[in-house]
Design a protein around this motif. Structure first.
Motif, PDB file in Angstrom:
ATOM      1  N   LYS A   1      42.419  48.064   7.350  1.00  0.00           N
ATOM      2  CA  LYS A   1      43.285  46.960   7.754  1.00  0.00           C
ATOM      3  C   LYS A   1      44.701  47.449   8.013  1.00  0.00           C
ATOM      4  CE  LYS A   1      44.772  42.384   6.303  1.00  0.00           C
ATOM      5  NZ  LYS A   1      44.608  41.352   5.279  1.00  0.00           N
TER       6      LYS A   1
ATOM      7  N   VAL B   1      48.746  45.766   8.700  1.00  0.00           N
ATOM      8  CA  VAL B   1      49.557  44.557   8.562  1.00  0.00           C
ATOM      9  C   VAL B   1      50.863  44.742   9.327  1.00  0.00           C
ATOM     10  CG1 VAL B   1      48.559  43.960   6.315  1.00  0.00           C
ATOM     11  CG2 VAL B   1      50.656  45.305   6.415  1.00  0.00           C
TER      12      VAL B   1
ATOM     13  N   LYS C   1      56.715  38.751   6.056  1.00  0.00           N
ATOM     14  CA  LYS C   1      55.999  37.507   6.368  1.00  0.00           C
ATOM     15  C   LYS C   1      56.985  36.432   6.809  1.00  0.00           C
ATOM     16  CE  LYS C   1      53.845  35.632   2.978  1.00  0.00           C
ATOM     17  NZ  LYS C   1      52.895  35.130   1.973  1.00  0.00           N
TER      18      LYS C   1
ATOM     19  N   ASP D   1      49.039  34.461   4.398  1.00  0.00           N
ATOM     20  CA  ASP D   1      48.835  35.298   3.203  1.00  0.00           C
ATOM     21  C   ASP D   1      47.712  36.304   3.430  1.00  0.00           C
ATOM     22  OD1 ASP D   1      50.900  34.103   1.786  1.00  0.00           O
ATOM     23  OD2 ASP D   1      49.570  32.673   0.787  1.00  0.00           O
ATOM     24  N   LEU D   2      46.656  35.900   4.122  1.00  0.00           N
ATOM     25  CA  LEU D   2      45.536  36.807   4.393  1.00  0.00           C
ATOM     26  C   LEU D   2      45.936  37.941   5.339  1.00  0.00           C
ATOM     27  CD1 LEU D   2      42.653  34.217   4.795  1.00  0.00           C
ATOM     28  CD2 LEU D   2      43.040  35.771   2.872  1.00  0.00           C
TER      29      LEU D   2
ATOM     30  N   ASP E   1      47.723  40.465   3.257  1.00  0.00           N
ATOM     31  CA  ASP E   1      47.027  40.843   2.031  1.00  0.00           C
ATOM     32  C   ASP E   1      46.443  42.254   2.131  1.00  0.00           C
ATOM     33  OD1 ASP E   1      45.491  41.063  -0.262  1.00  0.00           O
ATOM     34  OD2 ASP E   1      44.318  39.254   0.105  1.00  0.00           O
ATOM     35  N   LEU E   2      46.945  43.145   1.283  1.00  0.00           N
ATOM     36  CA  LEU E   2      46.417  44.514   1.222  1.00  0.00           C
ATOM     37  C   LEU E   2      45.752  44.785  -0.122  1.00  0.00           C
ATOM     38  CD1 LEU E   2      49.119  46.660   3.046  1.00  0.00           C
ATOM     39  CD2 LEU E   2      46.780  46.177   3.786  1.00  0.00           C
ATOM     40  N   SER E   3      45.201  43.743  -0.709  1.00  0.00           N
ATOM     41  CA  SER E   3      44.481  43.939  -1.968  1.00  0.00           C
ATOM     42  C   SER E   3      43.247  44.808  -1.702  1.00  0.00           C
ATOM     43  CB  SER E   3      44.056  42.595  -2.567  1.00  0.00           C
ATOM     44  OG  SER E   3      43.137  41.947  -1.708  1.00  0.00           O
TER      45      SER E   3
ATOM     46  N   GLU F   1      40.193  44.379  -2.090  1.00  0.00           N
ATOM     47  CA  GLU F   1      39.080  43.685  -1.432  1.00  0.00           C
ATOM     48  C   GLU F   1      39.300  43.501   0.069  1.00  0.00           C
ATOM     49  OE1 GLU F   1      40.860  42.055  -4.036  1.00  0.00           O
ATOM     50  OE2 GLU F   1      39.614  43.060  -5.502  1.00  0.00           O
ATOM     51  N   ARG F   2      40.552  43.522   0.517  1.00  0.00           N
ATOM     52  CA  ARG F   2      40.871  43.240   1.920  1.00  0.00           C
ATOM     53  C   ARG F   2      41.250  44.479   2.728  1.00  0.00           C
ATOM     54  NH1 ARG F   2      39.355  38.133   2.597  1.00  0.00           N
ATOM     55  NH2 ARG F   2      40.222  36.685   1.106  1.00  0.00           N
ATOM     56  N   ARG F   3      41.517  45.602   2.065  1.00  0.00           N
ATOM     57  CA  ARG F   3      41.975  46.793   2.783  1.00  0.00           C
ATOM     58  C   ARG F   3      40.932  47.383   3.712  1.00  0.00           C
ATOM     59  NH1 ARG F   3      43.998  50.381  -1.867  1.00  0.00           N
ATOM     60  NH2 ARG F   3      43.864  48.521  -3.127  1.00  0.00           N
TER      61      ARG F   3
END
Length: 83
Positions: A34, A36, A41, A66-67, A70-72, A74-76
């Motif tokens: 991902k 960003v 933001k 927010d999504l 989001d670089l958590s 689970e999302r990376r």
């Protein structure tokens, strides 16, 4: 600048938009990593809100903002086979 957006914020916004369209989404097309926006933001939101089509896109942006940033863990990554 309109909406308090700096030249740097605008450039970073446009870089994200170009990458997004070039990759057909916010994950690199040659992998599942991902990316960003480099601008904050808040700057991204200000650009959206000063757009000529703001009345039709602000609610949608606020639902996903927010999504997008989001670089958590689970999302990376998309979690494609081989991860």
């Amino acid at each position: 600048k309109a909406g308090g957006v700096s030249d740097t914020d605008w450039t970073q916004f446009m870089q994200f938009v170009a990458c997004f369209f070039g990759n057909m989404g916010n994950y690199l097309d040659f992998g599942d990593t991902k990316f960003v926006p480099r601008c904050s933001k808040e700057a991204f939101t200000n650009i959206i809100k000063t757009s000529s089509i703001a009345s039709t896109i602000v609610a949608e942006w606020e639902a996903i903002a927010d999504l997008v940033f989001d670089l958590s863990k689970e999302r990376r990554h998309l979690g494609l086979e081989g991860d």
